[in-house]
Design a protein around this motif. Structure first.
Motif, PDB file in Angstrom:
ATOM      1  N   ALA A  97       2.699   3.005   0.954  1.00  0.00           N
ATOM      2  CA  ALA A  97       1.148   3.536   1.105  1.00  0.00           C
ATOM      3  C   ALA A  97      -0.181   3.015   0.001  1.00  0.00           C
ATOM      4  O   ALA A  97      -1.466   2.895   0.749  1.00  0.00           O
ATOM      5  CB  ALA A  97       1.416   5.039   0.213  1.00  0.00           C
ATOM      6  N   HIS A  98       0.200   2.244  -0.794  1.00  0.00           N
ATOM      7  CA  HIS A  98      -1.126   1.734  -1.066  1.00  0.00           C
ATOM      8  C   HIS A  98      -1.490   0.259   0.227  1.00  0.00           C
ATOM      9  O   HIS A  98      -3.375   0.232  -0.514  1.00  0.00           O
ATOM     10  CB  HIS A  98      -0.532   0.874  -2.733  1.00  0.00           C
ATOM     11  N   THR A  99      -0.982  -0.393   1.135  1.00  0.00           N
ATOM     12  CA  THR A  99      -1.329  -1.384   1.761  1.00  0.00           C
ATOM     13  C   THR A  99      -1.861  -0.214   2.992  1.00  0.00           C
ATOM     14  O   THR A  99      -2.621  -0.731   2.761  1.00  0.00           O
ATOM     15  CB  THR A  99      -0.071  -2.026   2.195  1.00  0.00           C
ATOM     16  N   VAL A 100      -1.490   0.591   3.265  1.00  0.00           N
ATOM     17  CA  VAL A 100      -2.714   2.042   4.236  1.00  0.00           C
ATOM     18  C   VAL A 100      -4.325   2.283   3.663  1.00  0.00           C
ATOM     19  O   VAL A 100      -4.807   2.204   4.187  1.00  0.00           O
ATOM     20  CB  VAL A 100      -1.951   2.941   4.052  1.00  0.00           C
ATOM     21  N   ALA A 101      -3.580   2.101   2.688  1.00  0.00           N
ATOM     22  CA  ALA A 101      -4.880   2.893   1.285  1.00  0.00           C
ATOM     23  C   ALA A 101      -6.067   1.295   0.772  1.00  0.00           C
ATOM     24  O   ALA A 101      -6.242   1.733   0.209  1.00  0.00           O
ATOM     25  CB  ALA A 101      -4.439   3.682   0.083  1.00  0.00           C
ATOM     26  N   THR A 102      -5.547   0.426   1.033  1.00  0.00           N
ATOM     27  CA  THR A 102      -6.773  -0.780   0.617  1.00  0.00           C
ATOM     28  C   THR A 102      -8.176  -1.035   0.365  1.00  0.00           C
ATOM     29  O   THR A 102      -8.540   0.523   2.216  1.00  0.00           O
ATOM     30  CB  THR A 102      -6.734  -1.928   1.889  1.00  0.00           C
ATOM     31  N   ARG A 103      -9.030  -1.095   0.383  1.00  0.00           N
ATOM     32  CA  ARG A 103      -9.963   0.172  -0.285  1.00  0.00           C
ATOM     33  C   ARG A 103     -11.307  -0.112   1.114  1.00  0.00           C
ATOM     34  O   ARG A 103     -11.537   0.097   2.075  1.00  0.00           O
ATOM     35  CB  ARG A 103     -11.480  -0.325  -1.415  1.00  0.00           C
ATOM     36  N   GLN A 104     -11.141  -1.886   1.613  1.00  0.00           N
ATOM     37  CA  GLN A 104     -11.877  -2.027   2.574  1.00  0.00           C
ATOM     38  C   GLN A 104     -11.717  -1.445   3.861  1.00  0.00           C
ATOM     39  O   GLN A 104     -12.355  -1.626   4.611  1.00  0.00           O
ATOM     40  CB  GLN A 104     -11.740  -3.125   2.587  1.00  0.00           C
ATOM     41  N   ASN A 105     -10.373  -0.885   3.892  1.00  0.00           N
ATOM     42  CA  ASN A 105      -9.918  -0.277   5.146  1.00  0.00           C
ATOM     43  C   ASN A 105     -10.718   1.003   5.378  1.00  0.00           C
ATOM     44  O   ASN A 105     -11.122   1.081   6.651  1.00  0.00           O
ATOM     45  CB  ASN A 105      -8.223  -0.198   5.509  1.00  0.00           C
ATOM     46  N   TRP A 106     -11.214   1.401   4.103  1.00  0.00           N
ATOM     47  CA  TRP A 106     -11.859   3.053   4.217  1.00  0.00           C
ATOM     48  C   TRP A 106     -13.663   2.537   4.355  1.00  0.00           C
ATOM     49  O   TRP A 106     -13.906   4.295   4.414  1.00  0.00           O
ATOM     50  CB  TRP A 106     -11.469   3.413   3.312  1.00  0.00           C
ATOM     51  N   GLY A 162      -5.219  -1.634  -7.572  1.00  0.00           N
ATOM     52  CA  GLY A 162      -6.827  -1.810  -7.707  1.00  0.00           C
ATOM     53  C   GLY A 162      -7.436  -2.149  -6.884  1.00  0.00           C
ATOM     54  O   GLY A 162      -8.722  -1.434  -6.530  1.00  0.00           O
ATOM     55  N   MET A 163      -6.618  -2.747  -5.585  1.00  0.00           N
ATOM     56  CA  MET A 163      -7.294  -3.147  -3.583  1.00  0.00           C
ATOM     57  C   MET A 163      -7.638  -2.046  -3.376  1.00  0.00           C
ATOM     58  O   MET A 163      -7.729  -1.648  -2.055  1.00  0.00           O
ATOM     59  CB  MET A 163      -6.178  -4.076  -3.287  1.00  0.00           C
ATOM     60  N   SER A 164      -6.190  -0.809  -3.448  1.00  0.00           N
ATOM     61  CA  SER A 164      -6.457   0.452  -3.201  1.00  0.00           C
ATOM     62  C   SER A 164      -6.871   1.538  -3.910  1.00  0.00           C
ATOM     63  O   SER A 164      -7.406   1.422  -4.743  1.00  0.00           O
ATOM     64  CB  SER A 164      -5.041   0.912  -2.778  1.00  0.00           C
TER      65      SER A 164
END
Length: 231
Positions: A97-106, A162-164
């Motif tokens: 889930a942390h990969t799905v939640a990568t900040r820049q994606n959202w 931190g990336m997520s």
């Protein structure tokens, strides 16, 4: 890197396939001298989008190294195809889930305060986007269900690097849990036992040298739960 069966004389109790989150499960099973076959086949992002092709009784991973390891594991279990698997499958595919939640994606969905609104995180659009992101993993579990295999999926450590984005992490994980439950996947959910009041993993169950993985103590809890379920 893969974690092999801990013994060669005792029949394996399960096949372990997954991303790096499967590592602590394999190490804990080895420490407990619990015979199994398998281990991590790649990183979490390798098993979100389409990553395999299906056959009637088996599948083929698109990455050559992953396919090679997979075939080695089936050979160790003395079966030629996944449909003949004689033991349950323990799998962590799609639960990164942390990969799905990568900040820049959202970033597109953030409000003027820089936050992804709760209304969006609970929306059908958000759920559709998560499902699209992990469509490869969902297809894998669909294939496993069609083969009639028993599969158990340990939820990952509740760690958000931190990336997520933490809010996206928890919301995406909720969608993933619903999707796997709908596919009759048995979730190994240790959140109530390993998290603090914020919902994040307690240090006692965190790998000390990184920001996403569980440690041996976490793996032991997963193995204990697997044993409680008859593996």
């Amino acid at each position: 890197m893969t974690t092999q069966c801990s013994t060669t004389t005792t029949p394996a109790r399960f096949l372990l396939l997954g991303d790096s989150h499967a590592g602590c499960v394999g190490r804990a099973a080895q420490a407990a001298e619990l015979p199994f076959v398998g281990g991590p086949l790649g990183s979490g992002r390798d098993f979100l989008g389409p990553f395999f092709d299906t056959g009637t009784t088996d599948l083929t991973f698109r990455q050559a190294d992953t396919q090679r390891l997979y075939r080695q594991h089936l050979h160790t279990l003395d079966v030629s195809a996944l449909a003949g698997l004689p033991v349950p499958l323990v799998c962590t595919f799609g639960l990164s889930a942390h990969t799905v939640a990568t900040r820049q994606n959202w970033d597109l969905y953030r409000d003027r305060h820089g936050t992804v609104p709760d209304t969006f995180l609970h929306s059908r659009l958000f759920a559709d986007l998560v499902r699209a992101t992990v469509r490869g993993a969902l297809a894998f579990y669909d294939h496993i269900a069609a083969l009639g295999l028993r599969v158990l999926a340990p939820l990952p450590p509740q760690r958000v690097p931190g990336m997520s984005d933490p809010n996206v992490f928890f919301a995406a994980q909720h969608v993933l849990v619903d999707e796997l439950t709908a596919r009759d996947v048995e979730l190994v959910d240790l959140r109530a036992r390993v998290t603090d009041g914020t919902g994040l993993q307690r240090p006692a169950f965190c790998q000390a040298d990184d920001t996403i993985h569980g440690n041996l103590a976490f793996g032991r809890l997963v193995v204990s739960e697997l044993l409680d379920r008859g593996l």
